[in-house]
Design a protein around this motif. Structure first.
Motif, PDB file in Angstrom:
ATOM      1  N   ARG A 164       5.850  42.780   2.235  1.00 10.45           N
ATOM      2  CA  ARG A 164       6.479  41.442   2.810  1.00 10.45           C
ATOM      3  C   ARG A 164       8.013  41.494   3.168  1.00 10.45           C
ATOM      4  O   ARG A 164       8.285  41.020   4.226  1.00 10.45           O
ATOM      5  CB  ARG A 164       6.056  40.419   1.894  1.00 10.45           C
ATOM      6  CG  ARG A 164       4.365  40.250   1.722  1.00 10.45           C
ATOM      7  CD  ARG A 164       4.182  39.256   0.967  1.00 10.45           C
ATOM      8  NE  ARG A 164       2.696  39.144   0.840  1.00 10.45           N
ATOM      9  CZ  ARG A 164       2.031  38.117   0.104  1.00 10.45           C
ATOM     10  NH1 ARG A 164       2.698  37.088  -0.659  1.00 10.45           N
ATOM     11  NH2 ARG A 164       0.807  38.128   0.117  1.00 10.45           N
ATOM     12  N   GLY A 165       8.690  42.174   2.416  1.00 12.91           N
ATOM     13  CA  GLY A 165      10.044  42.149   2.783  1.00 12.91           C
ATOM     14  C   GLY A 165      10.543  42.852   3.979  1.00 12.91           C
ATOM     15  O   GLY A 165      11.282  42.538   4.604  1.00 12.91           O
ATOM     16  N   LEU A 185      11.090  41.292  11.734  1.00 11.01           N
ATOM     17  CA  LEU A 185      11.136  40.054  12.202  1.00 11.01           C
ATOM     18  C   LEU A 185      12.387  39.366  12.558  1.00 11.01           C
ATOM     19  O   LEU A 185      12.906  39.246  13.476  1.00 11.01           O
ATOM     20  CB  LEU A 185      10.135  39.133  11.689  1.00 11.01           C
ATOM     21  CG  LEU A 185       8.472  39.442  11.719  1.00 11.01           C
ATOM     22  CD1 LEU A 185       7.952  38.318  10.849  1.00 11.01           C
ATOM     23  CD2 LEU A 185       8.137  39.500  13.121  1.00 11.01           C
ATOM     24  N   GLU A 186      13.347  39.518  11.538  1.00 10.10           N
ATOM     25  CA  GLU A 186      14.610  39.001  11.684  1.00 10.10           C
ATOM     26  C   GLU A 186      15.457  39.939  12.611  1.00 10.10           C
ATOM     27  O   GLU A 186      16.188  39.580  13.293  1.00 10.10           O
ATOM     28  CB  GLU A 186      15.506  39.194  10.273  1.00 10.10           C
ATOM     29  CG  GLU A 186      16.728  38.786  10.148  1.00 10.10           C
ATOM     30  CD  GLU A 186      17.344  38.719   8.630  1.00 10.10           C
ATOM     31  OE1 GLU A 186      17.995  39.782   8.523  1.00 10.10           O
ATOM     32  OE2 GLU A 186      17.202  37.806   8.023  1.00 10.10           O
ATOM     33  N   ARG A 218       8.576  43.387   6.414  1.00 11.46           N
ATOM     34  CA  ARG A 218       8.033  42.655   7.723  1.00 11.46           C
ATOM     35  C   ARG A 218       9.146  41.538   7.779  1.00 11.46           C
ATOM     36  O   ARG A 218       9.311  41.096   8.864  1.00 11.46           O
ATOM     37  CB  ARG A 218       6.627  42.268   7.121  1.00 11.46           C
ATOM     38  CG  ARG A 218       5.639  43.138   7.659  1.00 11.46           C
ATOM     39  CD  ARG A 218       4.186  42.700   7.341  1.00 11.46           C
ATOM     40  NE  ARG A 218       3.866  42.279   6.063  1.00 11.46           N
ATOM     41  CZ  ARG A 218       2.993  41.367   5.668  1.00 11.46           C
ATOM     42  NH1 ARG A 218       2.163  40.806   6.499  1.00 11.46           N
ATOM     43  NH2 ARG A 218       2.656  41.293   4.438  1.00 11.46           N
ATOM     44  N   LEU A 219       9.553  40.979   6.836  1.00 13.77           N
ATOM     45  CA  LEU A 219      10.590  40.036   7.037  1.00 13.77           C
ATOM     46  C   LEU A 219      11.845  40.372   7.794  1.00 13.77           C
ATOM     47  O   LEU A 219      12.477  39.804   8.849  1.00 13.77           O
ATOM     48  CB  LEU A 219      10.915  39.166   5.914  1.00 13.77           C
ATOM     49  CG  LEU A 219       9.915  38.183   5.232  1.00 13.77           C
ATOM     50  CD1 LEU A 219      10.220  37.709   4.009  1.00 13.77           C
ATOM     51  CD2 LEU A 219       9.668  37.212   6.271  1.00 13.77           C
ATOM     52  N   ARG A 275       3.254  47.809   9.027  1.00 12.62           N
ATOM     53  CA  ARG A 275       2.849  46.844   7.786  1.00 12.62           C
ATOM     54  C   ARG A 275       2.430  47.838   6.698  1.00 12.62           C
ATOM     55  O   ARG A 275       1.268  48.892   6.675  1.00 12.62           O
ATOM     56  CB  ARG A 275       1.748  46.054   8.075  1.00 12.62           C
ATOM     57  CG  ARG A 275       1.470  45.313   6.775  1.00 12.62           C
ATOM     58  CD  ARG A 275       0.218  44.389   7.169  1.00 12.62           C
ATOM     59  NE  ARG A 275       0.100  43.754   5.590  1.00 12.62           N
ATOM     60  CZ  ARG A 275      -0.658  42.625   5.612  1.00 12.62           C
ATOM     61  NH1 ARG A 275      -1.214  41.717   6.544  1.00 12.62           N
ATOM     62  NH2 ARG A 275      -1.062  42.014   4.266  1.00 12.62           N
ATOM     63  N   SER A 293       5.522  43.140  -2.166  1.00  9.55           N
ATOM     64  CA  SER A 293       6.937  42.781  -2.126  1.00  9.55           C
ATOM     65  C   SER A 293       7.538  43.670  -1.256  1.00  9.55           C
ATOM     66  O   SER A 293       8.344  43.155  -0.447  1.00  9.55           O
ATOM     67  CB  SER A 293       7.627  42.603  -3.414  1.00  9.55           C
ATOM     68  OG  SER A 293       7.927  43.864  -4.064  1.00  9.55           O
TER      69      SER A 293
END
Length: 119
Positions: free
Chosen positions: A88-89, A95-96, A91-92, A8, A85
């Motif tokens: 968070r982007g 995760l994807e 991390r998304l 992160r 941003s």
């Protein structure tokens, strides 16, 4: 898998301006919660500055010094919002990528987030 995969990006930098990362936490530890609070404060502060700057600019009675100070503040807040941003982007996307491993339609290599070019 790279050691930085899933890390992160934290909402602060080191003393010499380098990015700080939290390696593969579960999202509920002390540093994760602190980062969440700092991000929330940074976003709220940026939202307040957007409102304040709109009022200042609408008055049409500012000095060059006031405009310079406003530009400095807007730049600093925009940098914070961009860092949030990006964090968070990324991390998304991670995760994807983790949930879509082996899935042909996972939408990319699961790598880091890259902001679109500014027009």
């Amino acid at each position: 898998m790279n050691a930085i995969d899933g890390a992160r990006l934290l909402p602060w930098t080191s003393w010499d301006g380098k990015p700080c990362y939290l390696l593969r936490g579960n999202g509920i530890g002390y540093v994760s919660r602190l980062a969440d609070r700092v991000e929330a404060e940074q976003l709220a502060s940026a939202a307040e500055l957007v409102e304040d700057s709109g009022r200042v600019l609408a008055e049409l009675a500012w000095t060059p010094g006031e405009i310079h100070l406003l530009a400095v503040e807007l730049n600093a807040h925009l940098a914070n919002v961009l860092r949030v941003s990006e964090s968070r982007g990324a991390r998304l996307l991670f995760l994807e990528g983790v949930s879509g491993e082996g899935d042909e339609d996972s939408g990319g290599d699961g790598g880091g987030f890259e902001a679109p070019p500014v027009a």
